[in-house]
Scaffold this active site. Structure first.
Site, PDB file in Angstrom:
ATOM      1  N   GLU A 124     -18.935  79.503  88.748  1.00 36.33           N
ATOM      2  CA  GLU A 124     -20.345  79.554  89.112  1.00 36.33           C
ATOM      3  C   GLU A 124     -20.517  79.716  90.620  1.00 36.33           C
ATOM      4  O   GLU A 124     -21.372  80.484  91.076  1.00 36.33           O
ATOM      5  CB  GLU A 124     -21.037  78.271  88.650  1.00 36.33           C
ATOM      6  CG  GLU A 124     -22.516  78.210  88.961  1.00 36.33           C
ATOM      7  CD  GLU A 124     -23.149  76.934  88.445  1.00 36.33           C
ATOM      8  OE1 GLU A 124     -24.366  76.926  88.229  1.00 36.33           O
ATOM      9  OE2 GLU A 124     -22.416  75.931  88.250  1.00 36.33           O
ATOM     10  N   GLU A 167     -25.498  71.029  80.023  1.00 41.63           N
ATOM     11  CA  GLU A 167     -26.424  72.154  80.158  1.00 41.63           C
ATOM     12  C   GLU A 167     -26.258  73.078  78.954  1.00 41.63           C
ATOM     13  O   GLU A 167     -26.940  72.938  77.960  1.00 41.63           O
ATOM     14  CB  GLU A 167     -26.192  72.882  81.486  1.00 41.63           C
ATOM     15  CG  GLU A 167     -27.406  73.677  81.920  1.00 41.63           C
ATOM     16  CD  GLU A 167     -27.415  73.938  83.420  1.00 41.63           C
ATOM     17  OE1 GLU A 167     -28.306  74.677  83.854  1.00 41.63           O
ATOM     18  OE2 GLU A 167     -26.552  73.413  84.149  1.00 41.63           O
TER      19      GLU A 167
END
Length: 865
Positions: free
Chosen positions: A717, A440
């Site tokens: 996260e 990502e």
């Protein structure tokens, strides 16, 4: 004695090269209490201006390309004392036409979802005269490594950097006067990077170019006044058979040291050009550079036999290896954030291989990747006896100054601050990424929207944000929306107006303005902000069935309460209309302040009026008008409380309801990315300081300190990224697949969004908060609780270092405050006393028999213009 402690040109104390008129700022220091700037004279050649503003001084004199300009500042304080200091800046090409041509190998192509083989370019030349000055201007489609006579040029990694390549590309300028010899060779390796290589979780490639390309000019000036210009053109050679066999962000790098460039096949280059017509600009962002070297804290052998090095810290960077190798020996370095069952856990990396492979020559040698980076704490080594290698690691990120510090008597909170800082450092690699490890590493706008204020306290983000916001403006759609990631990363998301993620267009420059006071960041962004809010207003009225609905922002899409510890992605998104409407009101309020600062009088009343209408809609549609939500969740109360959307008894009822929801959740938060940054503020600023501290100090999952006690060294996260049983949460976003069925899910151990709690640590626990741009005025108002007996916080403002250092016992509170020259501090003591402080070192104490800030509702003072 008055001193000019620093001069910054476009945010840099040295090394500024610009294509446009620069901004000049300066800081003063003095041992005289109460000293302020009376006026300063700024001189650049024959240009001269008198100013009383230490920050917003735009040079308006003449500029010529490739020229050095000397800056002289003479400052006079209100005491009558004077100080003088000098600086310099250089100009770049200033839009002059390049003599060089873009070069590539047009015969090369490669399949989808992979990155290209790095291209190596070369040009040899002779010199017969004495050189007085030489410099290279260079850029690429891809990322380049440049060498002159076998020696690296500059210190930068991943140049020219990630920009919106259709609109603008940076070029770098390097002084190479002392690297030239009589016989010379310029060599440039260009990997796919962001423009050409495989990028984002769908592994799209060729996003901005079909293949790599190089553009370079070498300017040489001689002692006799003559000059030469060596440029990229058809006289250059290219090969695909260089030392770098593979290089990309996710899979890593393969370097073969046995390849001799003099023995490979070279061919003449082809001339090409970018797809669009981007503006080529002297580097205006910050280069990525090595920041420090880490040594492993342990070395173990995994059950698989892989040698595991633990660096003790999760970070973004690369390995550095000193090797005693044998010819053709292949060494593999694998990277991971965590260990499970004593092995590297890599499933959370999804498709990213995160490995570096090195093929040795005989004897002693060194290797460190140059065209990739990893997010890791652990390195697995195979292919060599560990006694034949000395391994360390380089921390890489954009070259900003680390200016903020916080610590307190609770060591877990001090470690939390370390995790916050490392989370920021790891994700500020040229752009504000979401994470540095998996497939990502994109510029997600929502993450930086909520973290910007925390980042600006800890780091000088001025040039970093200036670069990123330029891309944001360039990629705004005609309708006012933005891509979810900036620069665009080739994924399927359209550019649209949505909350928080789109509000970054306002929240980021506003945070930067408060930290640095540079009005130019607001001026540049103003039209884009207006366009975004116009789009938000249009979408709010879309399909509205009642007058109230016209200001409830439902469409087209919101991430809502993203990554909340309860529910799955569908549940988070379903809360979008609450989040969207609250963020819309908040951005209108900020916009009114910005309009006032910039002198747009008509806009001030327009945005304040629009904000009132949105607040009324939130109240009428979502609540019973008495402070009770019709559908309750923590973020639905947090946002209106913190954004100042409530009043009177409604406020009391909302904060009581929020506190009740927290207790019903076992004294845990259930907020997502959009609510978590403001949760503690909503409590502490509305009479629930004890509840705020109880939540901050919670040690069970989900909580900030659960991550700390679990051994986290960065922010995660998901709150349960590492579960209490030691397993990694790799469930899919849908929540429908088990860990065994998932492809790695959505889990990162280095994701800074929830680290936005740092803002509360600095502004409430320590008590240090700007009340006007650049801390020209600021407040020190510690909110004491949680058993904390001392706290320290400091940050370097444009005016100099400001700090607070307080301690307490059962009876006394003592505080020391540093106030920079030309600034004013409002000090709020626990007993209710308020002291107005001018520059200098100040010390106060009072009885702890009362705590006015804890007992009374705390409301933010208006920002002073």
């Amino acid at each position: 004695m008055l001193m000019l402690s620093s001069i910054k040109i476009n945010g840099l104390e040295s090394g500024c090269i610009t294509d446009h008129a620069p901004m000049i700022s300066f800081a003063l220091s003095s041992d005289r209490t109460g000293e302020k700037l009376h006026e300063a004279i700024i001189e650049v050649g024959d240009w001269r201006v008198t100013t009383s503003d230490q920050i917003n001084n735009l040079y308006t004199g003449p500029l010529k390309p490739h020229t050095e300009y000397h800056v002289r500042i003479i400052a006079t304080g209100t005491s009558g004392e004077q100080a003088e200091h000098f600086a310099l800046f250089k100009t770049g090409r200033m839009g002059s036409t390049w003599s060089a041509q873009w070069i590539t190998d047009m015969s090369y192509d490669f399949p989808k979802k992979v990155s290209p083989v790095p291209m190596t370019f070369r040009r040899k030349f002779e010199l017969t005269q004495t050189v007085t000055r030489a410099w290279i201007s260079v850029t690429a489609l891809g990322v380049y490594e440049l060498a002159l006579n076998g020696e690296k040029v500059g210190e930068d990694y991943f140049a020219p950097g990630f920009t919106s390549y259709d609109h603008q590309i940076q070029y770098q300028t390097y002084d190479v006067t002392h690297q030239l010899k009589s016989s010379n060779a310029v060599t440039a390796v260009v990997a796919g990077g962001w423009a050409v290589g495989s990028f984002n979780y769908v592994r799209k490639n060729k996003i901005s170019a079909d293949r790599q390309a190089l553009l370079l000019e070498l300017h040489i000036e001689y002692t006799d006044g003559t000059s030469d210009l060596i440029v990229t053109d058809p006289t250059w050679e290219v090969t695909l058979n260089g030392n770098y066999r593979m290089a990309e962000w996710y899979d890593g790098e393969h370097y073969d040291a046995t390849i001799n460039l003099d023995h490979v096949h070279w061919k003449p280059v082809d001339v090409t050009r970018p797809r669009k017509n981007p503006e080529l600009l002297a580097q205006y962002g910050l280069p990525v550079r090595v920041q420090e070297e880490l040594k492993p804290i342990s070395r173990t052998i995994a059950p698989s036999g892989e040698i595991i090095y633990d660096f003790g810290q999760n970070f973004a960077g690369i390995i550095q290896a000193k090797i005693r190798g044998k010819h053709n020996q292949k060494i593999v370095f694998r990277h991971a954030e965590v260990l499970v069952d004593q092995e590297l856990f890599v499933k959370s990396l999804r498709t990213a291989k995160a490995a570096a492979t090195y093929v040795c020559v005989e004897g002693e040698q060194t290797y460190s990747p140059r065209l990739t980076y990893m997010g890791f704490r652990y390195v697995g080594l195979t292919g060599i006896d560990p006694d034949q290698i000395e391994l360390s690691a380089y921390v890489l990120h954009s070259d900003f100054k680390q200016i903020g510090h916080f610590s307190c008597s609770n060591p877990l909170l001090t470690q939390l601050q370390s995790n916050i800082r490392w989370g920021g450092r790891s994700n500020f690699v040229d752009i504000p990424t979401d994470c540095p490890q998996r497939d990502e590493r994109q510029g997600w706008t929502g993450d930086i929207a909520v973290f910007a204020s925390t980042a600006c306290f800890n780091f000088d983000m001025s040039r970093f944000f200036d670069k990123w916001l330029m891309d944001m403006r360039a990629e705004q759609s005609k309708g006012g929306g933005f891509p979810m990631v900036i620069p665009r990363g080739g994924d399927h998301w359209p550019a649209m107006a949505n909350s928080c993620w789109g509000d970054s267009s306002i929240l980021v420059p506003w945070a930067e303005y408060l930290a640095r006071g540079n009005k130019q960041v607001l001026e540049k962004q103003y039209a884009s902000m207006k366009k975004f809010l116009k789009a938000a207003k249009w979408w709010s009225s879309f399909l509205a069935v009642s007058p109230a609905d016209r200001y409830v922002w439902r469409f087209p899409f919101h991430f809502g309460d993203w990554a909340a510890p309860e529910g799955d992605a569908k549940a988070w998104i379903k809360k979008g209309k609450w989040v969207g409407t609250a963020y819309f009101a908040n951005s209108c309020g900020i916009m009114a302040k910005i309009a006032s600062i910039l002198g747009h009088t008509e806009d001030v009343s327009y945005y304040y009026d629009l904000r009132k209408k949105i607040i009324t809609a939130y109240r009428n549609v979502f609540t019973d008008k008495q402070g009770n939500m019709k559908e309750e969740f923590q973020t639905a109360y947090v946002l209106p409380l913190h954004f100042g959307m409530t009043e009177g008894e409604e406020t009391k009822q909302m904060v009581n309801n929020l506190t009740r929801l927290i207790h019903e959740a076992g004294n845990h938060l259930t907020t997502g990315f959009t609510g978590t940054p403001y949760l503690l503020f909503a409590l502490s600023d509305n009479g629930q300081l004890d509840a705020a501290y109880e939540l901050l100090l919670q040690e069970e999952c989900p909580s900030w300190l659960y991550e700390v006690k679990a051994g986290g060294t960065t922010i995660w996260e998901r709150w349960d990224a590492l579960r209490p049983d030691g397993t990694v949460n790799i469930e899919e976003l849908s929540g429908n697949k088990s860990a065994e069925e998932s492809n790695g899910g959505m889990v990162s151990f280095n994701h800074y969004a929830n680290g936005a709690v740092g803002d509360w640590l600095y502004k409430r626990l320590a008590g240090l908060e700007p009340t006007s741009g650049g801390y020209k005025t600021f407040r020190v108002a510690p909110m004491i609780g949680g058993g904390i007996t001392w706290a320290k916080a400091s940050t370097v403002t444009p005016y100099g270092l400001t700090s607070v250092d307080w301690k307490r016992d059962e009876h006394q509170f003592h505080v020391e405050v540093t106030v920079p020259v030309s600034t004013t501090c409002s000090l709020h003591m626990p007993n209710g006393e308020i002291h107005i402080l001018t520059s200098g070192q100040h010390s106060f104490q009072c009885s702890m028999s009362t705590n006015a800030l804890a007992k009374n509702s705390y409301k933010e003072q208006p920002i002073v213009h």
